[in-house]
Scaffold this motif. Structure first.
Motif, mmCIF file in Angstrom:
data_model
loop_
_atom_site.group_PDB
_atom_site.id
_atom_site.type_symbol
_atom_site.label_atom_id
_atom_site.label_comp_id
_atom_site.label_asym_id
_atom_site.label_seq_id
_atom_site.Cartn_x
_atom_site.Cartn_y
_atom_site.Cartn_z
ATOM 1 N N LEU A 15 21.384 -24.081 2.657
ATOM 2 C CA LEU A 15 19.878 -24.240 2.931
ATOM 3 C C LEU A 15 19.453 -25.379 1.583
ATOM 4 N N ILE A 41 17.707 -28.595 2.503
ATOM 5 C CA ILE A 41 16.162 -28.871 2.237
ATOM 6 C C ILE A 41 15.835 -29.786 1.064
ATOM 7 N N GLY A 70 10.227 -26.509 -1.373
ATOM 8 C CA GLY A 70 10.575 -26.196 0.032
ATOM 9 C C GLY A 70 11.504 -25.210 0.201
ATOM 10 N N VAL A 71 12.781 -25.328 -0.947
ATOM 11 C CA VAL A 71 13.875 -24.028 -0.934
ATOM 12 C C VAL A 71 13.012 -22.741 -1.112
ATOM 13 N N TRP A 129 10.045 -21.567 -0.679
ATOM 14 C CA TRP A 129 9.365 -20.863 0.571
ATOM 15 C C TRP A 129 9.999 -20.940 1.854
ATOM 16 N N THR A 130 11.465 -21.669 2.034
ATOM 17 C CA THR A 130 12.104 -21.304 3.146
ATOM 18 C C THR A 130 12.611 -19.908 2.960
ATOM 19 N N ALA A 142 10.286 -17.065 3.486
ATOM 20 C CA ALA A 142 10.004 -16.812 4.962
ATOM 21 C C ALA A 142 11.282 -16.181 5.652
ATOM 22 N N ILE A 143 12.481 -16.415 5.120
ATOM 23 C CA ILE A 143 13.425 -15.765 5.763
ATOM 24 C C ILE A 143 13.655 -14.187 5.541
#
Length: 430
Positions: free
Chosen positions: A378, A382, A390-391, A393-394, A397-398
């Motif tokens: 990821l 990303i 971006g990494v 917040w990804t 979220a996961i």
């Protein structure tokens, strides 16, 4: 038919099976050697002239082989025995680590770095997850989470405390390569302990294991179990989510903390080491608490939600406050508390499939190994598109997705000793 435990097999100290104590110590030594490079290797590869994406890709390939070996290790331990599996793992580790250093890093040969480091990824799951199978059979069911908590405690002692703090002192003295060579000594000590000092006889659990004619079916079941048991499938996804930021962070944060925020390499290593130093205590704490407050409830609130918050804080607080060791240690400790709350996952898998413990533990191991792959993958995908934020917040979220998934997990958690006595008393009175 329930097996009868010998006096030695039934002894435990706060949930730790005494008969396996040398195995736990071996895990600490082995993970010291295996973890010695985790917090500086990506930075060192970049310093050799490679890009951040190239360094991240090496970790991604490594994570993929770790995932495959993590699945195979449980079934292999069931078939050949944990001791043989652990010994094979430590021999392979030494061979391909030497190849990684001599043919890869010293020659600055990117292809050999990927090949040797990737193949080395087969070794460590065989050692540590082979031992997890041993624990699954040796530990009393009502204390299984506690026994797994001890395992993760020793894992953290090796991987995080000695494996991370040791380089902060050795790198200024003997350099990056000298520190990487030093790792072999710890691997050898752990391997020899597993070979000669664990006295428990795994064959004594034969009644709970499969006979010779069913071992192939057990291996195939390790593949199909995720389809046959939806609960295993859900648990697998949650276990993958467990450590994605941990393995994603070791790719990007050494560079962020040293080049963007302004920490020295030694300071960064001590901050990252604080994560694992914290988990020494919290792995035990969450193992014991999970047996009391409920495995799923703990994973849901303290694991998933805790890690969503910890992941965001680990980046934004240091970036906003600058190279402040107090802030760095705070976010590391918070992160260590949250990630350890997933400890009951090691007990959930064999509980979901009590008749196929080896296959269930293999699925746990595969899921844990996939964290090694998904986290760096990821980050690699990303970073060019959305950058570090971006990494972050990804990942956050996961963890929220993991929180939602826990509401679909239905675990028949074994009662503790105290609750069992109360239940038996009520039944007698009735």
């Amino acid at each position: 038919m329930a097996r009868s435990l010998s006096t030695d097999q039934s002894k435990q100290i706060f949930g730790l099976p005494v008969v396996l104590i040398w195995g736990y110590i071996a895990i600490a030594f082995f993970m010291t050697g295996d973890g010695i490079e985790q917090a500086f290797l990506s930075k060192y590869i970049v310093d050799l002239g490679f890009s951040t994406q190239q360094a991240s890709f090496i970790f991604t390939v490594y994570g993929l082989t770790v995932a495959i070996a993590s699945w195979l290790s449980g079934v292999l331990a069931e078939m050949a025995g944990p001791r043989r599996t652990m010994v094979l793992g430590f021999v392979l580790w030494i061979i391909f680590h030497i190849g990684f250093l001599t043919l890869g890093l010293e020659q600055k040969n990117y292809s050999m770095m990927i090949t040797m480091y990737g193949i080395r990824g087969i070794a460590y799951p065989m050692f540590i997850y082979g031992f997890v199978v041993w624990i699954a059979y040796a530990a009393p069911k009502q204390r299984l989470a506690s026994a797994m908590g001890w395992f993760w405690c020793m894992y953290s002692v090796g991987m995080g405390v000695f494996g991370t703090y040791l380089p902060s002192f050795s790198i200024p003295k003997i350099g990056f390569m000298g520190t990487l060579w030093l790792a072999i000594a710890f691997i050898a000590i752990g391997g020899l302990m597993a070979m000669f000092l664990i006295k428990d006889n795994f064959n004594s659990y034969k009644e709970e294991r499969k006979d010779e004619s069913s071992k192939l079916r057990e291996m195939l079941r390790g593949i199909t179990l995720v389809y046959e048991n939806p609960q295993i499938a859900i648990a697998s996804v949650v276990r993958i989510i467990n450590q994605i930021s941990l393995y994603g962070f070791v790719v990007i944060l050494p560079i962020i903390f040293t080049e963007q925020i302004g920490f020295t390499m030694s300071e960064w290593l001590r901050i990252w080491g604080a994560v694992y130093a914290t988990t020494i205590f919290t792995n035990l704490m969450w193992g014991i608490l999970g047996d009391r407050i409920g495995w799923v409830r703990q994973v849901r609130w303290f694991g998933c939600i805790g890690m969503a918050v910890a992941t965001v804080l680990f980046y934004y607080l240091p970036v906003s406050m600058g190279p402040n060791m107090g802030v760095g240690l705070f976010v590391a400790i918070f992160f260590g508390i949250a990630i350890a709350a997933f400890v009951p996952m090691s007990a959930i898998f064999p509980t979901l499939e009590p008749k196929h413990k080896g296959a269930a533990v293999s699925m746990h191991n595969l899921s844990a190994g996939l964290s090694n792959f998904v986290g760096p993958a990821l980050a690699t995908a990303i970073m060019p598109l959305a950058g570090v934020k971006g990494v972050i917040w990804t990942f956050a979220a996961i963890y929220i997705i993991g929180f939602i998934l826990t509401y679909f997990m239905k675990i028949n958690q074994p009662l503790g000793i105290e609750k069992t006595k109360i239940k038996d008393k009520i039944q007698v009175e009735k």
